[in-house]
Design an enzyme around this catalytic site. Sequence first.
Site, short mmCIF file in Angstrom:
data_model
loop_
_atom_site.label_atom_id
_atom_site.label_comp_id
_atom_site.label_asym_id
_atom_site.label_seq_id
_atom_site.Cartn_x
_atom_site.Cartn_y
_atom_site.Cartn_z
N ALA A 163 12.39 3.30 -5.10
CA ALA A 163 11.30 3.52 -4.14
C ALA A 163 11.67 4.75 -3.31
O ALA A 163 12.85 5.00 -3.04
CB ALA A 163 11.14 2.30 -3.24
N LEU A 220 4.76 -1.58 -15.27
CA LEU A 220 3.42 -1.65 -14.66
C LEU A 220 3.27 -2.96 -13.89
O LEU A 220 2.67 -3.01 -12.81
CB LEU A 220 2.33 -1.58 -15.74
CG LEU A 220 2.22 -0.28 -16.55
CD1 LEU A 220 1.08 -0.39 -17.55
CD2 LEU A 220 1.99 0.91 -15.63
N PHE A 225 2.61 -6.47 -9.09
CA PHE A 225 3.00 -7.63 -8.28
C PHE A 225 3.32 -7.22 -6.84
O PHE A 225 2.95 -7.89 -5.88
CB PHE A 225 4.21 -8.33 -8.88
CG PHE A 225 3.86 -9.41 -9.89
CD1 PHE A 225 3.06 -9.12 -10.98
CD2 PHE A 225 4.33 -10.70 -9.74
CE1 PHE A 225 2.73 -10.10 -11.91
CE2 PHE A 225 4.01 -11.69 -10.66
CZ PHE A 225 3.21 -11.39 -11.75
N GLY A 272 0.18 3.10 0.14
CA GLY A 272 -0.09 4.41 -0.44
C GLY A 272 0.98 4.71 -1.47
O GLY A 272 1.63 3.81 -1.99
N CYS A 275 2.14 5.83 -7.00
CA CYS A 275 2.19 4.95 -8.17
C CYS A 275 1.41 3.65 -8.12
O CYS A 275 0.87 3.24 -9.14
CB CYS A 275 3.65 4.67 -8.51
SG CYS A 275 4.47 6.18 -9.06
N LYS A 338 4.96 6.45 3.57
CA LYS A 338 5.89 5.47 4.14
C LYS A 338 6.96 6.25 4.88
O LYS A 338 7.00 7.49 4.79
CB LYS A 338 6.50 4.59 3.04
CG LYS A 338 7.37 5.35 2.06
CD LYS A 338 7.87 4.49 0.93
CE LYS A 338 9.04 3.63 1.31
NZ LYS A 338 9.77 3.11 0.13
P1 NAD Z 1 6.55 14.55 -9.96
O1 NAD Z 1 5.18 15.09 -10.03
O2 NAD Z 1 7.30 14.60 -8.68
O3 NAD Z 1 7.47 15.30 -11.04
C1 NAD Z 1 7.09 15.53 -12.36
C2 NAD Z 1 7.63 16.90 -12.77
O4 NAD Z 1 7.38 17.09 -14.17
C3 NAD Z 1 6.94 18.07 -12.05
O5 NAD Z 1 7.92 18.84 -11.36
C4 NAD Z 1 6.27 18.86 -13.19
O6 NAD Z 1 6.29 20.27 -12.98
C5 NAD Z 1 7.14 18.47 -14.36
N1 NAD Z 1 6.48 18.69 -15.66
C6 NAD Z 1 5.22 18.37 -16.04
N2 NAD Z 1 5.03 18.74 -17.33
C7 NAD Z 1 6.17 19.29 -17.76
C8 NAD Z 1 6.58 19.85 -19.00
N3 NAD Z 1 5.75 19.89 -20.05
N4 NAD Z 1 7.83 20.34 -19.10
C9 NAD Z 1 8.68 20.31 -18.04
N5 NAD Z 1 8.35 19.78 -16.83
C10 NAD Z 1 7.11 19.27 -16.71
O7 NAD Z 1 6.47 13.06 -10.50
P2 NAD Z 1 7.45 11.84 -10.14
O8 NAD Z 1 7.03 11.23 -8.85
O9 NAD Z 1 8.86 12.27 -10.35
O10 NAD Z 1 7.04 10.82 -11.29
C11 NAD Z 1 7.41 11.01 -12.63
C12 NAD Z 1 7.15 9.74 -13.39
O11 NAD Z 1 7.97 8.69 -12.85
C13 NAD Z 1 5.72 9.20 -13.29
O12 NAD Z 1 5.37 8.63 -14.51
C14 NAD Z 1 5.79 8.15 -12.21
O13 NAD Z 1 4.83 7.15 -12.39
C15 NAD Z 1 7.18 7.58 -12.44
N6 NAD Z 1 7.82 6.98 -11.26
C16 NAD Z 1 7.73 7.59 -10.03
C17 NAD Z 1 8.39 7.04 -8.93
C18 NAD Z 1 8.34 7.70 -7.57
O14 NAD Z 1 8.87 7.11 -6.62
N7 NAD Z 1 7.75 8.86 -7.39
C19 NAD Z 1 9.17 5.89 -9.09
C20 NAD Z 1 9.24 5.29 -10.35
C21 NAD Z 1 8.56 5.85 -11.42
C1 UGA Z 2 7.10 1.67 -5.36
C2 UGA Z 2 8.01 0.53 -5.82
O1 UGA Z 2 8.54 -0.14 -4.67
C3 UGA Z 2 9.15 1.07 -6.68
O2 UGA Z 2 9.91 -0.01 -7.19
C4 UGA Z 2 8.56 1.87 -7.84
O3 UGA Z 2 9.59 2.42 -8.63
C5 UGA Z 2 7.69 2.97 -7.30
O4 UGA Z 2 6.64 2.39 -6.48
C6 UGA Z 2 6.98 3.75 -8.37
O5 UGA Z 2 6.80 3.28 -9.48
O6 UGA Z 2 6.58 4.86 -8.00
P1 UGA Z 2 7.22 3.48 -3.41
O7 UGA Z 2 5.77 3.66 -3.72
O8 UGA Z 2 8.08 4.68 -3.36
O9 UGA Z 2 7.88 2.51 -4.51
O10 UGA Z 2 7.41 2.74 -2.03
P2 UGA Z 2 7.20 1.21 -1.54
O11 UGA Z 2 8.32 0.88 -0.65
O12 UGA Z 2 6.94 0.31 -2.68
O13 UGA Z 2 5.90 1.32 -0.65
C7 UGA Z 2 4.63 1.56 -1.22
C8 UGA Z 2 3.56 1.46 -0.15
O14 UGA Z 2 3.41 0.10 0.30
C9 UGA Z 2 3.89 2.27 1.11
O15 UGA Z 2 2.71 2.87 1.60
C10 UGA Z 2 4.41 1.22 2.08
O16 UGA Z 2 4.25 1.57 3.42
C11 UGA Z 2 3.50 0.04 1.71
N1 UGA Z 2 4.06 -1.28 2.08
C12 UGA Z 2 5.24 -1.70 1.56
C13 UGA Z 2 3.34 -2.11 2.94
O17 UGA Z 2 2.25 -1.75 3.40
N2 UGA Z 2 3.85 -3.34 3.25
C14 UGA Z 2 5.03 -3.78 2.75
O18 UGA Z 2 5.44 -4.92 3.07
C15 UGA Z 2 5.75 -2.94 1.88
#
Ligand code: NAD
Ligand code: UGA
Length: 458
Positions: A163, A220, A225, A272, A275, A338
């Site tokens: 997160a 997913l 959840f 927000g 994801c 957050k």
């Molecule tokens: P992000 O947008 O921060 O980063 C993705 C990067 O990929 C960008 O810098 C983009 O320029 C690069 N990119 C796109 N196409 C490319 C290509 N063809 N070659 C090389 N680079 C390329 O995205 P993110 O938040 O790191 O999320 C990445 C994935 O991980 C998503 O599927 C997201 O759902 C998942 N995820 C995100 C979080 C999170 O906290 N942000 C947590 C768990 C999973």
């Molecule tokens: C979430 C999941 O917690 C991660 O496990 C997952 O990897 C990630 O999404 C992802 O797939 O991108 P993240 O979105 O970074 O992580 O942050 P969270 O701590 O989950 O918070 C999500 C949103 O829910 C925030 O806006 C937060 O303020 C809100 N939230 C969280 C609430 O409103 N109430 C709560 O009790 C907890």
Amino acid sequence: MMFEKRILCIGAGYVGGPTLAMIAYKCPQYKVTVVDINPTRIAQWNSDDLPIYEPGLDEIVKAVRGRNLFFSTEIEKEIKESEIIFVSVNTPTKMFGVGAGMAADLQHWEKTARQIRKCSESDKIIVEKSTLPVKTALAMERILISSDNEIHFDVLSNPEFLAEGTAIKDLEDPDRVLIGSRETPSGLKARDQLVEIYANWVQRERIITSNIWSSELSKLVVNAFLAQRISSINSIAALCEKTDADITEVARAVGMDSRVGNKFLNASVAFGGSCFKKDIMNLVYICRSYGLDEAADYWEDVVKINDYQKEHFVLNMLSAMFNTLVGKKICLFGFAFKANTGDTRESPGIFIAKRLIEERAELVITDPKALNNAMIDLEGIEGKITYAEDPYESSAGCDAIAVMTEWEIYANLDFEKIYRSMAKPAFIFDGRNILDHKRLFEIGFNVFPIGKPALTHF
Ligand code: NAD
Ligand code: UGA
């Protein structure tokens, strides 16, 4: 220096950067490279000003960059030279054509698959790090085997559960690491190689394996959840506001039931982040595409409640402030989705700022880390919006403060000073329930928490 393995990550974003930095930090025996098509992002990763704010990240990157962690734009060269490739490109919601607003947009993902196929000259393990619809590995495999060379690829699913704001802690000490593979001899061998990487610092019992489709789907489902819990508590918060019950007390009673648990029960202005909504809509789309409309409706309601929660917050502000916001100055405390991140993707602040501007209020936005992103999010909006880092300066002369982000600093401000500087009557709408409401009321504020009776002087 000779490295035991050469590991590559394609995509240097919120996931790719921190995750691979942690692997490099824990495994000096591996050479770890992170590439991206965006040269500005790579330049930032190579600078003192990293592209993302994450507590503890700077220290880790500084310790390993140039030792066994490298950031580069030379994607083709790095693909050729690596044995294991993590793919962590963005997979946003598709905004056009079939599935618009719901399905995952897999264009970046597919381009990466084609590029790996084109540049590979030796066998490789491809690790899905991005969050993807269940069955995506099949598409990756089909693209990779469609060339006429003899190169062998194994595709694994290894979703990321970090997160934002706690990424380093989550990576260092994960609840579990999930690795899904094909159950063929080659798939299982590839799986074991990935297990071995994580076993450098994660206890074996926490590294769980499964079939590849369960792994893709689990990612997913966990997000669905978690989001469902927030929508559940927020729906009850609305009922508390009508019935003089207090959502904090209700959440405590509910959460102490060990079958329910107490995490993710904080009522808020809405969830927000990049994801939750995207992944739930993806789940909804998958259910619908298999004809499972009831399951799809069930999960879609989690997002509907979240949308309702934001609108409900604005309507509460409007009715509390005598049904007009025209010309009133409102200060948003926080804009990040957050605390402890500068990320504003899908932040409730965006929706609320736009709605307040529609009501012709004037906005002052303050946030310790997210002001640059806030300016980008609200660019081109017609209305008066100013930005300031200092919460005292931001709230001076305002009619109301609305807390959007649970930054700790906001709970510790001198609210007597703030009250003196504001227009009267002064209002506080605490969208995160982080302030001392009774004390604020005693100072003179009219206080509107989430899911608790309002404290007003009227
Ligand atoms: P992000 O947008 O921060 O980063 C993705 C990067 O990929 C960008 O810098 C983009 O320029 C690069 N990119 C796109 N196409 C490319 C290509 N063809 N070659 C090389 N680079 C390329 O995205 P993110 O938040 O790191 O999320 C990445 C994935 O991980 C998503 O599927 C997201 O759902 C998942 N995820 C995100 C979080 C999170 O906290 N942000 C947590 C768990 C999973
Ligand atoms: C979430 C999941 O917690 C991660 O496990 C997952 O990897 C990630 O999404 C992802 O797939 O991108 P993240 O979105 O970074 O992580 O942050 P969270 O701590 O989950 O918070 C999500 C949103 O829910 C925030 O806006 C937060 O303020 C809100 N939230 C969280 C609430 O409103 N109430 C709560 O009790 C907890």
